[in-house]
Design an enzyme around this catalytic site. Structure first.
Site, PDB file in Angstrom:
ATOM      1  N   ASN A  62     -39.488  17.978   4.157  1.00 33.92           N
ATOM      2  CA  ASN A  62     -38.669  19.172   4.318  1.00 33.92           C
ATOM      3  C   ASN A  62     -39.117  19.937   5.561  1.00 33.92           C
ATOM      4  OD1 ASN A  62     -40.977  19.684   2.705  1.00 33.92           O
ATOM      5  ND2 ASN A  62     -40.073  21.477   1.753  1.00 33.92           N
ATOM      6  N   ILE A  63     -38.133  20.546   6.209  1.00 32.13           N
ATOM      7  CA  ILE A  63     -38.362  21.256   7.473  1.00 32.13           C
ATOM      8  C   ILE A  63     -37.721  22.631   7.344  1.00 32.13           C
ATOM      9  CG2 ILE A  63     -37.988  21.196   9.976  1.00 32.13           C
ATOM     10  CD1 ILE A  63     -37.517  18.096   9.601  1.00 32.13           C
ATOM     11  N   GLU A  64     -38.565  23.653   7.235  1.00 33.72           N
ATOM     12  CA  GLU A  64     -38.044  25.003   6.999  1.00 33.72           C
ATOM     13  C   GLU A  64     -37.786  25.732   8.316  1.00 33.72           C
ATOM     14  OE1 GLU A  64     -40.735  26.764   4.132  1.00 33.72           O
ATOM     15  OE2 GLU A  64     -39.825  25.567   2.537  1.00 33.72           O
ATOM     16  N   CYS A  83     -33.894  19.596   3.514  1.00 35.88           N
ATOM     17  CA  CYS A  83     -34.705  18.974   2.468  1.00 35.88           C
ATOM     18  C   CYS A  83     -35.239  17.617   2.935  1.00 35.88           C
ATOM     19  CB  CYS A  83     -33.877  18.748   1.215  1.00 35.88           C
ATOM     20  SG  CYS A  83     -33.436  20.238   0.326  1.00 35.88           S
ATOM     21  N   GLU A  98     -35.206  14.768   1.394  1.00 32.34           N
ATOM     22  CA  GLU A  98     -34.292  13.654   1.106  1.00 32.34           C
ATOM     23  C   GLU A  98     -33.247  13.513   2.210  1.00 32.34           C
ATOM     24  OE1 GLU A  98     -35.236  16.182  -0.749  1.00 32.34           O
ATOM     25  OE2 GLU A  98     -35.096  15.757  -2.894  1.00 32.34           O
ATOM     26  N   CYS A 125     -32.251  18.472  -5.001  1.00 31.45           N
ATOM     27  CA  CYS A 125     -31.272  19.563  -5.141  1.00 31.45           C
ATOM     28  C   CYS A 125     -29.855  18.998  -5.132  1.00 31.45           C
ATOM     29  CB  CYS A 125     -31.462  20.587  -4.022  1.00 31.45           C
ATOM     30  SG  CYS A 125     -30.715  20.097  -2.455  1.00 31.45           S
ATOM     31  N   CYS A 166     -28.571  17.483  -1.804  1.00 34.03           N
ATOM     32  CA  CYS A 166     -29.116  16.146  -1.531  1.00 34.03           C
ATOM     33  C   CYS A 166     -28.459  15.094  -2.420  1.00 34.03           C
ATOM     34  CB  CYS A 166     -30.633  16.134  -1.712  1.00 34.03           C
ATOM     35  SG  CYS A 166     -31.474  17.046  -0.398  1.00 34.03           S
TER      36      CYS A 166
HETATM   37  N1  THU Z   1     -36.693  20.962  -1.121  1.00 32.88           N
HETATM   38  C1  THU Z   1     -36.603  19.653  -0.738  1.00 32.88           C
HETATM   39  O1  THU Z   1     -37.107  19.254   0.312  1.00 32.88           O
HETATM   40  N2  THU Z   1     -35.924  18.812  -1.557  1.00 32.88           N
HETATM   41  C2  THU Z   1     -35.326  19.169  -2.739  1.00 32.88           C
HETATM   42  O2  THU Z   1     -34.573  18.398  -3.293  1.00 32.88           O
HETATM   43  C3  THU Z   1     -35.604  20.486  -3.306  1.00 32.88           C
HETATM   44  C4  THU Z   1     -36.105  21.501  -2.332  1.00 32.88           C
HETATM   45  C5  THU Z   1     -37.415  21.894  -0.236  1.00 32.88           C
HETATM   46  C6  THU Z   1     -36.555  22.897   0.480  1.00 32.88           C
HETATM   47  C7  THU Z   1     -37.536  24.003   0.753  1.00 32.88           C
HETATM   48  O3  THU Z   1     -38.219  23.716   1.964  1.00 32.88           O
HETATM   49  C8  THU Z   1     -38.527  23.917  -0.391  1.00 32.88           C
HETATM   50  O4  THU Z   1     -38.348  22.649  -0.977  1.00 32.88           O
HETATM   51  C9  THU Z   1     -38.355  24.989  -1.442  1.00 32.88           C
HETATM   52  O5  THU Z   1     -37.047  25.036  -1.882  1.00 32.88           O
END
Ligand code: THU
Length: 135
Positions: A38-40, A49, A51, A86, A89
Site C-alpha cells: 500500500n502507498i499512502e 491498496c 492488492e 477492501c 480491490c
Molecule cells: N489497505 C490495503 O492496502 N488493502 C486493503 O485491502 C485494505 C486497506 C491499506 C490502505 C491504507 O493504506 C491502509 O491499509 C489502512 O486502510
C-alpha cells in the site's frame, strides 16, 4: 510460497499516516508473481491498496490472467489478524479473474484462510452486466 512473497512486499509499504502495512503477491497464470504494497498520500484519497498495486503492475506489463493472490496486513507489521481486501480491490479482482477459480489467500501469524473471489464478492458487477440490455 506466495504468502512469503506477500510478507516481502509488506516491508515496502509506504504508510506514514495509518501505519497499517499491507503486502500482496499476485500469481499470474504464466507463473510470474507481482508484488504490491500500500502507498499512502498526504491527501489520503490517492492512497493505493497493496492488492491494486500488484494488479496494476501486472496489467501495465500486459498480463491479465491470474490464479491467486496472497495478502498480509497489520499495524506496523506487528502480529495481527488476517487482512481482508477492501471492496474496491475486490472489484478490481472481478475485472480480471474468474470468480469461481481465483483464490484469495489471507494469511496471518497463526491463520490461513482461502476464499474464492465469488465468496468475497457475490453478485459482483462485471463487464457482462454492461453487455446486458436489461431485458
Ligand atoms: N489497505 C490495503 O492496502 N488493502 C486493503 O485491502 C485494505 C486497506 C491499506 C490502505 C491504507 O493504506 C491502509 O491499509 C489502512 O486502510
Amino acid at each position: 510460497m506466495l504468502t512469503e512473497e506477500a510478507y516481502q512486499a509488506q516491508k515496502k509499504a509506504y504508510v506514514p499516516y495509518s501505519g497499517f502495512m499491507v503486502g500482496a503477491a499476485l500469481l499470474a497464470k504464466n507463473g510470474t508473481v507481482y508484488k504490491g504494497c500500500n502507498i499512502e498520500n498526504a491527501s489520503f484519497s490517492p492512497t493505493n491498496c497493496a492488492e491494486r498495486t500488484a494488479f496494476f503492475k501486472a496489467v501495465s506489463e500486459g498480463v491479465k490472467e491470474f490464479d491467486a493472490i496472497a495478502i498480509v496486513g497489520n499495524k506496523r507489521g506487528e502480529k495481527g489478524d488476517i487482512c481482508p481486501p477492501c471492496g474496491v480491490c475486490r472489484q478490481v479482482m472481478a475485472e480480471f479473474c474468474d470468480p469461481d477459480e481465483f483464490q484469495v489467500i489471507l494469511a496471518a501469524e497463526d491463520k490461513n484462510a482461502v476464499y474464492t473471489l465469488r465468496e468475497l464478492l457475490p453478485l459482483g458487477f462485471t463487464k457482462k452486466d454492461l453487455e446486458s440490455d436489461g431485458t
